[in-house]
Design a protein around this motif. Structure first.
Motif, mmCIF file in Angstrom:
data_model
loop_
_atom_site.group_PDB
_atom_site.id
_atom_site.type_symbol
_atom_site.label_atom_id
_atom_site.label_comp_id
_atom_site.label_asym_id
_atom_site.label_seq_id
_atom_site.Cartn_x
_atom_site.Cartn_y
_atom_site.Cartn_z
ATOM 1 N N GLY A 58 0.622 -3.733 -4.244
ATOM 2 C CA GLY A 58 0.897 -2.305 -4.294
ATOM 3 C C GLY A 58 -0.356 -1.482 -4.551
ATOM 4 N N SER A 59 -1.241 -1.984 -5.405
ATOM 5 C CA SER A 59 -2.491 -1.264 -5.688
ATOM 6 C C SER A 59 -3.401 -1.214 -4.468
ATOM 7 N N MET A 60 -3.467 -2.318 -3.736
ATOM 8 C CA MET A 60 -4.278 -2.319 -2.512
ATOM 9 C C MET A 60 -3.669 -1.388 -1.463
ATOM 10 N N ALA A 61 -2.344 -1.366 -1.384
ATOM 11 C CA ALA A 61 -1.671 -0.458 -0.444
ATOM 12 C C ALA A 61 -1.953 0.990 -0.817
ATOM 13 N N ARG A 62 -2.009 1.272 -2.106
ATOM 14 C CA ARG A 62 -2.289 2.632 -2.563
ATOM 15 C C ARG A 62 -3.660 3.095 -2.077
ATOM 16 N N LEU A 63 -4.666 2.220 -2.145
ATOM 17 C CA LEU A 63 -6.001 2.584 -1.663
ATOM 18 C C LEU A 63 -5.987 2.868 -0.162
ATOM 19 N N ALA A 64 -5.292 2.033 0.597
ATOM 20 C CA ALA A 64 -5.206 2.258 2.045
ATOM 21 C C ALA A 64 -4.446 3.551 2.344
ATOM 22 N N HIS A 104 -6.929 6.603 10.513
ATOM 23 C CA HIS A 104 -5.578 6.892 10.045
ATOM 24 C C HIS A 104 -4.600 5.775 10.422
ATOM 25 N N THR A 105 -4.508 5.439 11.677
ATOM 26 C CA THR A 105 -3.554 4.427 12.129
ATOM 27 C C THR A 105 -3.933 3.020 11.678
ATOM 28 N N PRO A 106 -5.195 2.588 11.815
ATOM 29 C CA PRO A 106 -5.520 1.243 11.316
ATOM 30 C C PRO A 106 -5.260 1.082 9.816
ATOM 31 N N ALA A 107 -5.618 2.080 9.030
ATOM 32 C CA ALA A 107 -5.368 1.997 7.586
ATOM 33 C C ALA A 107 -3.870 2.001 7.290
ATOM 34 N N ALA A 108 -3.108 2.747 8.088
ATOM 35 C CA ALA A 108 -1.657 2.778 7.897
ATOM 36 C C ALA A 108 -1.037 1.412 8.192
ATOM 37 N N LEU A 109 -1.523 0.732 9.207
ATOM 38 C CA LEU A 109 -0.993 -0.601 9.518
ATOM 39 C C LEU A 109 -1.297 -1.593 8.397
ATOM 40 N N SER A 113 1.493 -3.430 5.834
ATOM 41 C CA SER A 113 1.604 -4.863 5.575
ATOM 42 C C SER A 113 1.558 -5.156 4.077
ATOM 43 N N LEU A 114 0.715 -4.445 3.349
ATOM 44 C CA LEU A 114 0.640 -4.639 1.901
ATOM 45 C C LEU A 114 1.906 -4.132 1.208
ATOM 46 N N ILE A 115 2.492 -3.069 1.724
ATOM 47 C CA ILE A 115 3.750 -2.555 1.173
ATOM 48 C C ILE A 115 4.871 -3.565 1.387
ATOM 49 N N VAL A 116 4.897 -4.204 2.552
ATOM 50 C CA VAL A 116 5.910 -5.231 2.807
ATOM 51 C C VAL A 116 5.802 -6.337 1.770
ATOM 52 N N LEU A 117 4.593 -6.802 1.498
ATOM 53 C CA LEU A 117 4.401 -7.850 0.502
ATOM 54 C C LEU A 117 4.782 -7.366 -0.902
ATOM 55 N N HIS A 118 4.461 -6.137 -1.218
ATOM 56 C CA HIS A 118 4.816 -5.558 -2.508
ATOM 57 C C HIS A 118 6.340 -5.511 -2.673
ATOM 58 N N VAL A 119 7.040 -5.089 -1.634
ATOM 59 C CA VAL A 119 8.499 -4.995 -1.696
ATOM 60 C C VAL A 119 9.133 -6.377 -1.818
ATOM 61 N N LEU A 172 7.397 10.676 -2.548
ATOM 62 C CA LEU A 172 8.064 9.566 -3.237
ATOM 63 C C LEU A 172 7.068 8.481 -3.645
ATOM 64 N N PHE A 173 6.060 8.272 -2.816
ATOM 65 C CA PHE A 173 5.024 7.292 -3.149
ATOM 66 C C PHE A 173 4.269 7.710 -4.402
ATOM 67 N N PHE A 174 3.883 8.991 -4.503
ATOM 68 C CA PHE A 174 3.176 9.457 -5.692
ATOM 69 C C PHE A 174 4.060 9.372 -6.934
ATOM 70 N N LEU A 175 5.350 9.677 -6.782
ATOM 71 C CA LEU A 175 6.266 9.530 -7.908
ATOM 72 C C LEU A 175 6.344 8.063 -8.359
ATOM 73 N N HIS A 176 6.438 7.166 -7.394
ATOM 74 C CA HIS A 176 6.554 5.750 -7.708
ATOM 75 C C HIS A 176 5.262 5.206 -8.317
ATOM 76 N N ALA A 177 4.139 5.606 -7.767
ATOM 77 C CA ALA A 177 2.863 5.030 -8.177
ATOM 78 C C ALA A 177 2.316 5.599 -9.478
#
Length: 179
Positions: A58-64, A104-109, A113-119, A172-177
């Motif tokens: 989740g932390s790595m996803a936050r940076l991306a 934008h798009t490469p970082a989003a992809l 993937s990191l969000i999927v692993l976090h979930v 929602l991401f900022f609320l969660h993080a």
């Protein structure tokens, strides 16, 4: 008879190469991370050590995601005219905007993937009904249409759904993080 060139989904070749490279990287991250999560014995998925593993994703996803959201933050500064007075800052922000748009798009992809692993890790750990978990589940539900509408933007079929659902996800991401 003349041959027509193959119509690509992403017309810009440089952007297409970046996106496909990021897609391969994202698939690799999901498989590698899934393999790492699979290596944990079932009785250790409710420990602090396992919690730190999926929180790291989740932390790595936050940076991306900060890279993804930087494009819109810079555009907001230009739309509001907040940088018109300072020529040096404006020149720097124009360069930063181009860089943020390109990534934008490469970082989003990669973030996806990191969000999927976090979930997956969060569900393996166990979900309690508290603010942090509920805001995360809501953020994931809102995130689902974002990449789909992002793909439709390449064909000009989006009608601003990517931006609207992206803003809802960001809130929602900022609320969660951070809360």
């Amino acid at each position: 008879m003349t041959r027509q060139a193959k119509q690509h989904w992403i017309s810009n070749k440089t952007e297409r190469t970046l996106v496909y490279t990021a897609l391969v990287l994202a698939i690799f991250i999901v498989f590698w991370g899934s393999w790492q999560l699979y290596q944990y014995p079932g009785d250790t998925t409710h420990t602090r050590a396992f919690k730190s593993v999926f929180k790291d994703y989740g932390s790595m996803a936050r940076l991306a995601l900060f890279v993804v959201l930087a494009h819109y933050a810079i555009l907001f500064l230009f739309e509001k005219g907040l940088v018109d007075r300072w020529n040096q800052v404006k020149q720097w922000l124009v360069k930063a905007s181009r860089l943020a748009r390109r990534w934008h798009t490469p970082a989003a992809l990669v973030a996806l993937s990191l969000i999927v692993l976090h979930v997956v890790g969060a569900f393996l750990y166990g979900i309690e009904l508290n603010f942090e978990n509920v805001s995360g589940i809501l953020a994931v539900c809102v995130l689902i249409p974002v990449p789909i509408s992002g793909l439709l933007r390449y064909r000009k079929l989006d009608k601003k759904w990517h931006m609207r659902s992206g803003i809802a996800f960001a809130v929602l991401f900022f609320l969660h993080a951070f809360l």
